[in-house]
Design an enzyme around this catalytic site. Structure first.
Site, PDB file in Angstrom:
ATOM      1  N   SER A   3      13.215  40.254  26.226  1.00  0.00           N
ATOM      2  CA  SER A   3      12.761  41.056  27.369  1.00  0.00           C
ATOM      3  C   SER A   3      13.414  42.435  27.367  1.00  0.00           C
ATOM      4  CB  SER A   3      13.150  40.323  28.657  1.00  0.00           C
ATOM      5  OG  SER A   3      13.056  41.194  29.766  1.00  0.00           O
ATOM      6  N   TYR A  25      19.070  36.394  34.090  1.00  0.00           N
ATOM      7  CA  TYR A  25      17.842  36.332  33.276  1.00  0.00           C
ATOM      8  C   TYR A  25      18.032  37.139  31.988  1.00  0.00           C
ATOM      9  CZ  TYR A  25      13.144  37.546  31.667  1.00  0.00           C
ATOM     10  OH  TYR A  25      12.038  37.755  30.885  1.00  0.00           O
TER      11      TYR A  25
HETATM   12  N1  LIG Z   1       5.384  39.031  31.819  1.00  0.00           N
HETATM   13  C1  LIG Z   1       6.325  39.951  31.569  1.00  0.00           C
HETATM   14  O1  LIG Z   1       6.256  41.093  32.064  1.00  0.00           O
HETATM   15  C2  LIG Z   1       7.473  39.622  30.665  1.00  0.00           C
HETATM   16  C3  LIG Z   1       8.384  40.656  30.361  1.00  0.00           C
HETATM   17  C4  LIG Z   1       9.460  40.362  29.519  1.00  0.00           C
HETATM   18  C5  LIG Z   1       9.615  39.100  28.982  1.00  0.00           C
HETATM   19  N2  LIG Z   1       8.737  38.109  29.316  1.00  0.00           N
HETATM   20  C6  LIG Z   1       8.951  36.771  28.731  1.00  0.00           C
HETATM   21  O2  LIG Z   1       7.739  36.359  28.124  1.00  0.00           O
HETATM   22  C7  LIG Z   1       7.597  34.939  28.218  1.00  0.00           C
HETATM   23  C8  LIG Z   1       6.296  34.591  28.889  1.00  0.00           C
HETATM   24  O3  LIG Z   1       6.294  35.162  30.200  1.00  0.00           O
HETATM   25  P1  LIG Z   1       5.079  35.032  31.201  1.00  0.00           P
HETATM   26  O4  LIG Z   1       4.948  36.320  31.907  1.00  0.00           O
HETATM   27  O5  LIG Z   1       3.909  34.430  30.503  1.00  0.00           O
HETATM   28  O6  LIG Z   1       5.699  33.981  32.234  1.00  0.00           O
HETATM   29  P2  LIG Z   1       5.080  32.669  32.874  1.00  0.00           P
HETATM   30  O7  LIG Z   1       6.056  32.205  33.880  1.00  0.00           O
HETATM   31  O8  LIG Z   1       3.674  32.927  33.320  1.00  0.00           O
HETATM   32  O9  LIG Z   1       5.025  31.674  31.644  1.00  0.00           O
HETATM   33  C9  LIG Z   1       6.115  30.880  31.248  1.00  0.00           C
HETATM   34  C10 LIG Z   1       5.635  29.448  31.188  1.00  0.00           C
HETATM   35  O10 LIG Z   1       6.736  28.654  30.740  1.00  0.00           O
HETATM   36  C11 LIG Z   1       6.717  27.445  31.458  1.00  0.00           C
HETATM   37  N3  LIG Z   1       8.074  26.903  31.493  1.00  0.00           N
HETATM   38  C12 LIG Z   1       9.150  27.412  32.159  1.00  0.00           C
HETATM   39  N4  LIG Z   1      10.223  26.625  31.991  1.00  0.00           N
HETATM   40  C13 LIG Z   1       9.809  25.592  31.200  1.00  0.00           C
HETATM   41  C14 LIG Z   1      10.459  24.439  30.686  1.00  0.00           C
HETATM   42  N5  LIG Z   1      11.739  24.176  30.962  1.00  0.00           N
HETATM   43  N6  LIG Z   1       9.743  23.601  29.929  1.00  0.00           N
HETATM   44  C15 LIG Z   1       8.442  23.846  29.634  1.00  0.00           C
HETATM   45  N7  LIG Z   1       7.766  24.920  30.106  1.00  0.00           N
HETATM   46  C16 LIG Z   1       8.440  25.779  30.878  1.00  0.00           C
HETATM   47  C17 LIG Z   1       6.205  27.795  32.839  1.00  0.00           C
HETATM   48  O11 LIG Z   1       5.617  26.674  33.492  1.00  0.00           O
HETATM   49  C18 LIG Z   1       5.202  28.893  32.536  1.00  0.00           C
HETATM   50  O12 LIG Z   1       3.893  28.404  32.474  1.00  0.00           O
HETATM   51  C19 LIG Z   1       8.845  34.458  28.983  1.00  0.00           C
HETATM   52  O13 LIG Z   1       9.814  34.094  28.037  1.00  0.00           O
HETATM   53  C20 LIG Z   1       9.293  35.697  29.729  1.00  0.00           C
HETATM   54  O14 LIG Z   1      10.665  35.646  30.019  1.00  0.00           O
HETATM   55  C21 LIG Z   1       7.672  38.346  30.136  1.00  0.00           C
END
Ligand SMILES: NC(=O)c1ccc[n+]([C@@H]2O[C@H](COP(=O)([O-])OP(=O)(O)OC[C@H]3O[C@@H](n4cnc5c(N)ncnc54)[C@H](O)[C@@H]3O)[C@@H](O)[C@H]2O)c1
Length: 332
Positions: free
Chosen positions: A127, A152
């Site tokens: 991130s 985080y």
């Molecule tokens: N969306 C953004 O702007 C952004 C920015 C930087 C980093 N990220 C990273 O990208 C990745 C995806 O993010 P996103 O926006 O799709 O988030 P999101 O929350 O929509 O998707 C993450 C998914 O992981 C699942 N999850 C969480 N903990 C879990 C566990 N212990 N076991 C199994 N499943 C689990 C959740 O149910 C969720 O569906 C994450 O690692 C997030 O930290 C996202």
């Protein structure tokens, strides 16, 4: 090819799973469908994946050591795209253990699965928040990132360190992707794009932190998707004669990239883009800076251009227009 996509019911994981299915790959999507935000949205994303015969969903927690080990053993995945995590900066102040379990233990189980089953490339989500207190702009993967301002961010930086140790010890190619605030249809309800769109449409006030004096390098989900799909084919090799002066690479098969728009947007311009997409003005509630937040994010993407031949291109106006159209359709 056989893929494991974790977080498949999440925002980014859903897009990646769908794209890999369209490309004809065999995709196992894993998610625990937790209720950090409304699980109905996660189920609705999974429904979009139902028509694909080459997609299979597994409901499992990343911290389930035996379950994950069995899943790897039974399926012999060739590539793993690890997007499952407890996301969100602010929630890490309220529920820190969710980040320890999902992001640290969860990364551990995935690395172990890769180690014991000959996975050819692990791509995982880091991130932009790892840049924490860094003040040099734009944020470069060649800069040190040792001052996170939220748990985080600390877990995401830890994921990069954990990946490096496995790349070094077991020769597992790993690529970490530092995403910069991702927006688009099927996005997350805890993020500003969703909250602001909802409030503007409903005529309720939006909270404008640090009196609007913030900047974000917003990235369109389609650009993130394109970046991930390209990068998973760029399998890192260790750098010969590595001199330890560049944190983004190593003598081990390890790589870290930024994926951001390389074009920071002022918070007030972001709000204007949403107002224009919704055809309505926001009621603004100006507030001070929030704990754990950073003032600006700005991605340097030179490596992405050089090594992956790609750079995000979509403007925030275009993203928010598509998002508001989707939001009207799905949330009203
Ligand atoms: N969306 C953004 O702007 C952004 C920015 C930087 C980093 N990220 C990273 O990208 C990745 C995806 O993010 P996103 O926006 O799709 O988030 P999101 O929350 O929509 O998707 C993450 C998914 O992981 C699942 N999850 C969480 N903990 C879990 C566990 N212990 N076991 C199994 N499943 C689990 C959740 O149910 C969720 O569906 C994450 O690692 C997030 O930290 C996202």
């Amino acid at each position: 090819m056989k893929y494991l996509v974790t977080g498949a019911a999440g925002f980014i994981g859903f897009y990646v799973s769908r794209k890999l299915c369209e490309l004809g790959h065999d995709v196992t999507g894993l998610d625990n469908l937790n209720d950090y935000y409304d699980p109905r949205l996660k189920h609705a994303r999974l429904e979009q994946l139902e028509p694909y015969d080459n997609f299979r969903f597994v409901k499992m927690d990343l911290a389930d050591r035996e379950g994950i080990a069995d899943l790897f053993k039974t399926n012999q995945f060739q590539r793993v795209i690890h997007l499952g995590a407890q996301a969100g900066v602010r929630y890490s102040l309220e529920n820190p253990m969710a980040y320890i379990d999902s992001n640290l233990v969860g990364m551990g189980t995935i690395l172990e699965g890769c180690r014991h089953n000959g996975v050819e490339h692990l791509v995982y989500a880091s991130s932009s928040s790892v840049y924490g207190m860094n003040s040099k702009m734009p944020y470069s993967t060649q800069d040190a990132v040792d001052h996170p301002v939220s748990l985080y961010a600390a877990t995401k930086k830890s994921n990069e360190l954990m990946a490096h140790s496995y790349s070094h010890l077991y020769n597992i190619p790993t690529t970490g992707l530092r995403f910069f605030t991702v927006n688009g249809p099927w996005g997350r309800p805890d993020m500003a794009a969703w909250k602001f769109t909802k409030a503007i449409m409903e005529g309720t006030p939006i909270n404008v932190f640090n009196n609007g004096e913030l900047q974000r390098d917003f990235t369109d989900i389609e650009d993130i998707l394109e970046g991930i799909i390209r990068i998973q084919d760029v399998i890192p090799a260790g750098v010969q004669d590595f001199r330890n002066d560049d944190p983004s690479r190593s003598s081990a098969p390890y790589r870290v990239y930024n994926i951001g728009n390389n074009q920071p947007v002022k918070l007030m311009d972001f709000i204007k883009a949403i107002e224009s997409a919704c055809g309505k003005e926001a009621i603004k509630n100006y507030l001070p800076m929030q704990a754990g937040d950073v003032y600006a994010t700005y991605a340097e993407v030179d490596d992405l251009i050089k090594e992956v031949n790609f750079k995000p291109v979509t403007s925030i106006e275009e993203t928010m227009k598509r998002f508001s159209e989707w939001y009207k359709l799905w949330c009203y």
